[in-house]
Design an enzyme around this catalytic site. Structure first.
Site, PDB file in Angstrom:
ATOM      1  CG  LEU A  83      -1.868   1.188   1.400  1.00 28.72           C
ATOM      2  CD1 LEU A  83      -2.872   1.276   0.245  1.00 28.72           C
ATOM      3  CD2 LEU A  83      -2.610   1.101   2.739  1.00 28.72           C
ATOM      4  CD  GLN A 101      14.947   2.768  34.796  1.00 25.45           C
ATOM      5  OE1 GLN A 101      15.168   3.038  33.622  1.00 25.45           O
ATOM      6  NE2 GLN A 101      15.600   3.328  35.796  1.00 25.45           N
ATOM      7  NE  ARG A 114      21.447  -6.675  40.176  1.00 24.43           N
ATOM      8  CZ  ARG A 114      22.756  -6.552  40.131  1.00 24.43           C
ATOM      9  NH1 ARG A 114      23.536  -7.634  40.091  1.00 24.43           N
ATOM     10  NH2 ARG A 114      23.321  -5.364  40.107  1.00 24.43           N
ATOM     11  N   GLY A 158      18.151  -2.705  34.916  1.00 23.57           N
ATOM     12  CA  GLY A 158      19.246  -1.764  35.111  1.00 23.57           C
ATOM     13  C   GLY A 158      20.232  -1.798  33.953  1.00 23.57           C
ATOM     14  CD  GLU A 176      -1.380  -4.079   9.685  1.00 23.77           C
ATOM     15  OE1 GLU A 176      -2.601  -3.956   9.880  1.00 23.77           O
ATOM     16  OE2 GLU A 176      -0.807  -5.163   9.557  1.00 23.77           O
ATOM     17  CD  GLU A 206       2.672   4.552  -4.472  1.00 20.74           C
ATOM     18  OE1 GLU A 206       2.947   5.716  -4.850  1.00 20.74           O
ATOM     19  OE2 GLU A 206       1.913   3.789  -5.103  1.00 20.74           O
ATOM     20  N   GLY A 262       2.394   7.719   2.627  1.00 12.84           N
ATOM     21  CA  GLY A 262       2.439   6.911   3.843  1.00 12.84           C
ATOM     22  C   GLY A 262       1.086   6.974   4.530  1.00 12.84           C
TER      23      GLY A 262
END
Length: 385
Positions: free
Chosen positions: A131, A343, A274, A346, A370, A133, A137
């Site tokens: 679709l 995040q 952790r 870390g 899309e 080009e 867009g």
């Protein structure tokens, strides 16, 4: 009043749950082990295609009468979500096969359906959607690719950009202008084959994410095709393209949902392992609140996406709004959740030794393709319930 265990509203069926378990097992065994290498090497995820084809999961939406699994819209969403949970690039195989072939399913002649849906269902060729080009867009109706009638053929000329799986797919649904005086009502849809003379492809785009799914330009240099490869009537191509997106935006919501879920699942495991300040960081309330927010947003996106999938299956009148809402919301959630996952890890989250940085990069495109999320908001505003 006692609760009823068989109250199935807002709950996927047992078959849908079984499908999820099967796809998750397959994805973890056959797709996840290659996800990092596919991203690192920016190569097509052939292992994923082979695994999906072997299990009839590469194009589950194709109706049974054409040799497909005949999966409903929610089943298709679940397949895409579960593959995206481990590898976003691989999830574009079932997603783009639906996007490329849905115009044929919605508007194609019976002969066209038999000719192209059967090989798609058998795994003999993927389907892409052309679709956009270089200068068309968000304003897709401003396309310049032309299709000129010449006897019992059409001759197509132009350039299509941002075409997912271009070069890998055998079949392409191409929108082209047949009457330049009528803008969107002068656009028609055609099936173009990779082997047609005059079809070629640009170099793969060098992208931020979904690196395993090739994105290339498609060049149409006086490509002559039989007139019976037109999808629907002349001038109906743009309407078919928009109707297609009403359904397939939900598959992008599913992809976003899977990426977000994968990031949350990884972060949940990481924070239990952790240790800082003498205990697992999962014991800190600040971390717990982040995880709670991530899970809450994902669940909200899932409910919206699954409800939209049900509307897609039924063809509800408010599908345009719901599809845009699901895609917009789920992709925004995916970006937030993957950023939070980085995040939570870390400094490790920022390295390619851990998968969450890949998920964050992959999530970004779901806000763009899309129809950008800005365009989704325009669509929603025009179709307020």
């Amino acid at each position: 009043m006692a609760g009823s265990a068989d109250f199935d509203l807002y709950r996927p069926s047992e078959e849908h749950d079984m499908l999820r378990d099967a796809v998750r097992s397959l994805a973890e065994a056959k797709i996840a082990p290659y996800a990092a290498a596919v991203d690192e090497e920016a190569r097509f995820p052939q292992e994923a295609l082979d695994a999906l084809r072997a299990n009839d999961l590469h194009a589950v939406h194709v109706p049974e009468e054409y040799g497909g699994a005949g999966a409903d819209a929610l089943a298709t969403v679940i397949v895409i979500e579960e593959v995206a949970r481990v590898c976003a690039s691989s999830s574009l195989i079932p997603a783009v096969n639906k996007l490329g072939s849905l115009p044929v399913i919605l508007s194609g002649s019976e002969a066209l359906k038999k000719k192209y849906l059967a090989p798609l269902a058998q795994g003999d060729g993927m389907f892409s959607y052309c679709l956009s080009e270089p200068d068309a867009g968000s304003d897709a109706a401003g396309m310049k690719t032309k299709a000129v009638r010449d006897g019992d053929t059409y001759v197509l000329s132009g350039v299509k950009r941002w075409i997912t799986n271009a070069g890998e797919s055998e079949y392409y649904t191409v929108m082209a202008v047949t009457d330049p005086t009528r803008r969107s009502k002068g656009i028609s849809a055609f099936v173009v084959e990779k082997s047609d003379e005059g079809v070629s492809f640009g170099a793969p785009e060098r992208k931020l994410g979904i690196k395993g799914s090739p994105t290339r330009e498609v060049y149409l240099d006086n490509v002559r095709i039989p007139a019976d490869r037109m999808i629907g009537e002349e001038g109906t191509g743009f309407a078919t393209a928009m109707k297609t997106l009403d359904h397939t935006r939900i598959t992008i919501a599913a992809q976003a949902l899977g990426i977000a879920q994968g990031a949350l699942d990884y972060a949940k495991g990481y924070v239990k392992e952790r240790k800082q300040f003498g205990k697992p960081i999962a014991d800190f309330q600040g971390v717990q609140f982040m995880l709670a927010d991530m899970a809450m947003k994902i669940e909200a996106a899932r409910q919206l996406t699954y409800a939209a999938a049900a509307k897609s299956e039924r063809g509800d009148a408010d599908l345009t709004f719901q599809g845009a809402a699901a895609k917009c919301f789920a992709s925004d959630v995916a970006m937030e959740v993957t950023t939070d996952a980085v995040q939570l890890l870390g400094g490790y989250g920022y390295t390619r030794d851990y998968p969450v940085e890949r998920m964050m990069r992959d999530a970004k495109i779901t806000q763009i393709y899309e129809g950008t999320n800005q365009v989704q908001r325009i669509v929603m505003a025009r179709n307020l319930p």
